[in-house]
Design a protein around this motif. Sequence first.
Motif, short mmCIF file in Angstrom:
data_model
loop_
_atom_site.label_atom_id
_atom_site.label_comp_id
_atom_site.label_asym_id
_atom_site.label_seq_id
_atom_site.Cartn_x
_atom_site.Cartn_y
_atom_site.Cartn_z
N VAL A 267 0.82 -1.21 0.00
CA VAL A 267 0.00 0.00 0.00
C VAL A 267 0.86 1.26 0.00
N GLY A 268 1.99 1.20 0.72
CA GLY A 268 2.86 2.36 0.88
C GLY A 268 2.83 2.84 2.31
N PRO A 269 4.00 2.99 2.98
CA PRO A 269 4.05 3.38 4.39
C PRO A 269 3.31 4.69 4.69
N SER A 270 3.35 5.65 3.78
CA SER A 270 2.76 6.96 4.05
C SER A 270 1.23 6.96 4.00
N GLN A 271 0.64 5.98 3.31
CA GLN A 271 -0.81 6.00 3.16
C GLN A 271 -1.49 4.73 3.66
N VAL A 272 -0.73 3.81 4.28
CA VAL A 272 -1.31 2.53 4.67
C VAL A 272 -2.39 2.69 5.74
N GLY A 273 -2.21 3.67 6.65
CA GLY A 273 -3.21 3.88 7.69
C GLY A 273 -4.54 4.32 7.10
N THR A 274 -4.50 5.25 6.16
CA THR A 274 -5.72 5.75 5.53
C THR A 274 -6.42 4.68 4.71
N VAL A 275 -5.65 3.95 3.90
CA VAL A 275 -6.23 2.91 3.05
C VAL A 275 -6.82 1.79 3.90
N ALA A 276 -6.12 1.43 4.98
CA ALA A 276 -6.62 0.38 5.87
C ALA A 276 -7.94 0.79 6.50
N GLY A 277 -8.05 2.07 6.86
CA GLY A 277 -9.29 2.56 7.44
C GLY A 277 -10.46 2.48 6.47
N GLU A 278 -10.17 2.61 5.19
CA GLU A 278 -11.21 2.55 4.16
C GLU A 278 -11.54 1.11 3.76
N HIS A 279 -10.62 0.18 4.06
CA HIS A 279 -10.81 -1.22 3.65
C HIS A 279 -10.53 -2.17 4.82
N ILE A 280 -11.15 -1.91 5.96
CA ILE A 280 -10.95 -2.75 7.14
C ILE A 280 -11.28 -4.21 6.83
N ALA A 281 -12.35 -4.46 6.12
CA ALA A 281 -12.83 -5.83 5.91
C ALA A 281 -12.09 -6.58 4.81
N ASP A 282 -11.53 -5.86 3.82
CA ASP A 282 -10.97 -6.58 2.68
C ASP A 282 -9.60 -6.06 2.25
N LEU A 283 -8.86 -5.46 3.15
CA LEU A 283 -7.55 -4.91 2.78
C LEU A 283 -6.63 -5.99 2.22
N VAL A 284 -6.50 -7.09 2.95
CA VAL A 284 -5.58 -8.16 2.55
C VAL A 284 -6.26 -9.14 1.60
N VAL A 285 -7.43 -9.66 2.02
CA VAL A 285 -8.13 -10.69 1.25
C VAL A 285 -8.68 -10.13 -0.06
N GLY A 286 -8.89 -8.83 -0.15
CA GLY A 286 -9.44 -8.24 -1.37
C GLY A 286 -8.47 -7.34 -2.10
N VAL A 287 -8.11 -6.21 -1.48
CA VAL A 287 -7.31 -5.18 -2.16
C VAL A 287 -5.92 -5.67 -2.53
N VAL A 288 -5.14 -6.09 -1.52
CA VAL A 288 -3.74 -6.47 -1.78
C VAL A 288 -3.66 -7.75 -2.60
N SER A 289 -4.46 -8.78 -2.23
CA SER A 289 -4.40 -10.04 -2.97
C SER A 289 -4.87 -9.86 -4.41
N GLY A 290 -5.89 -9.03 -4.62
CA GLY A 290 -6.37 -8.78 -5.98
C GLY A 290 -5.33 -8.09 -6.84
N GLN A 291 -4.58 -7.17 -6.23
CA GLN A 291 -3.58 -6.41 -6.99
C GLN A 291 -2.35 -7.24 -7.32
N TYR A 292 -1.94 -8.11 -6.38
CA TYR A 292 -0.67 -8.83 -6.56
C TYR A 292 -0.84 -10.29 -6.98
N LEU A 293 -2.02 -10.89 -6.75
CA LEU A 293 -2.25 -12.28 -7.15
C LEU A 293 -3.38 -12.41 -8.15
N GLY A 294 -4.07 -11.31 -8.43
CA GLY A 294 -5.15 -11.33 -9.40
C GLY A 294 -6.36 -12.12 -8.92
N SER A 295 -7.10 -12.67 -9.87
CA SER A 295 -8.33 -13.41 -9.53
C SER A 295 -8.04 -14.65 -8.71
N PHE A 296 -6.83 -15.21 -8.88
CA PHE A 296 -6.46 -16.39 -8.09
C PHE A 296 -6.50 -16.06 -6.60
#
Length: 473
Positions: A267-296
């Motif tokens: 996400v980036g150290p400078s903005q991880v707090g803000t992004v996490a606040g906006e994606h509490i439920a799906d930060l890892v399982v949705g946002v990060v995994s979708g960006q780096y592992l795609g649909s898999f």
Amino acid sequence: MAEATASGPATATPPGGGLRGTIGVPGIVFLVVASAAPLTAIGGALPVMLAIGNGAGTPLAYLVVAVVLLLFSTGYAAMSRHVTDTGAFFAYVTRGLGRRAGLGGAGLALLTYTAVQAGIYGLAATTLGGLVVQHGGPDLPWWLWAVVLVAVVAVLGYRNIDLGAKVLGVLLVLEIGVVAVLSVAVFVQGGPEGTSLTSFTPSAFTQGSPGIALMFAIASFIGFEATAIYGEEARDPQRTVPIATYVAVTLIGVFYAFASWAVVTAVGPSQVGTVAGEHIADLVVGVVSGQYLGSFGNQVLPVLLFTSLFAALLAFHNAISRYFFALGRDGAMPRFLSRTHHRHGSPHTGSVVQTVTALVVLAVFAVAGADPVAELFTWMSGLATLSVIVLMLLACAAVLVFFARTRVDRRAWNTVVAPGLGGLGLLGVLVAVLSNFTTLIGGSPALAWSFVGLVVLAFAAGSALSARRPVAR
């Protein structure tokens, strides 16, 4: 036969024989790490720590807690060479501080594991229900899925520990594997701000609310005492328990620090707090995994999140049933709890009682119409965190007193310095938890204080069991 004394729990052979198993270091480590539910911690607790804790400094919070627990474990492991009992903290506190304090510790242990298991049932049932609907199945109430999970856990928990360890081993390898793949993918592809060691600097750790990060971090280690719980079912407990303790705490701490660092980088150290606040439920399982592992990633991670939760349910079921066994063998609770299965060598009566208590707790929340995640999971996780810290402080005091009184081990680092420093660290974490407890449980101050009262009541109720005479050795 000699009478059991206050110096230790009774070890009479229970009806049906003693616990049996051939579990080794890997099996015990699997059981302990499964209790920690790595993917649940990374997918569920981590976004909260990033959002309302200390943001980019979260990875260091995991390492700080790991160091505190390793210091504590030094004395814990040294004492395990002189105490082999499935009661774990109950047995240790009894040997160090007497039977009354030991039974008070047992009350705290039962509260800790019952609470955290009930909370995980709520989250696991919701996750399972979501997966079923996602794949075209019926939309059923969460408590129906919880009952299904209780039934499956009951069957596995009733049988020999070796079977449970094998099931947990498979599930654990899968969830750790996918988180490791995701983390490596992040570092290979790089984040928006590159790869930085900012997360491991003092300034990053002290920003925001490090106390909240610390209390969520220590909650992620709940269950590591299982290294001693399975001592009687280990091949060589005097060797297995200390090694498994160090390996489990180190593995959990390093894994959490590495995975959380990867999320911060993604996400980036400078903005991880803000992004996490906006994606509490799906930060890892949705946002990060979708960006780096795609649909898999989006297809696989939700399934592995469920298996992670199931692994934790089975591990906590095993821990609670063995506490019932130890208390029945001691005479503090009805003796039928100390019966073991003639074929499996498992504490099957304690397992059945644990299944019933889990159903009762879930029924209370279901009848009250409570939300399985926002209330059942959050409240019970907070209660378990507070209870286990008090329990570990008791165990730390017991270690210090035991070696000071017996002089059976004269290594100053192992018996005085390390456990003393670990105790101070745990005391600091306890202060942080109490200062932020209302935030931790997501409730009102009145609810927070009622949970503090439950911890006191659990210790008092356990201590009251000392009025029952211990059984003969």
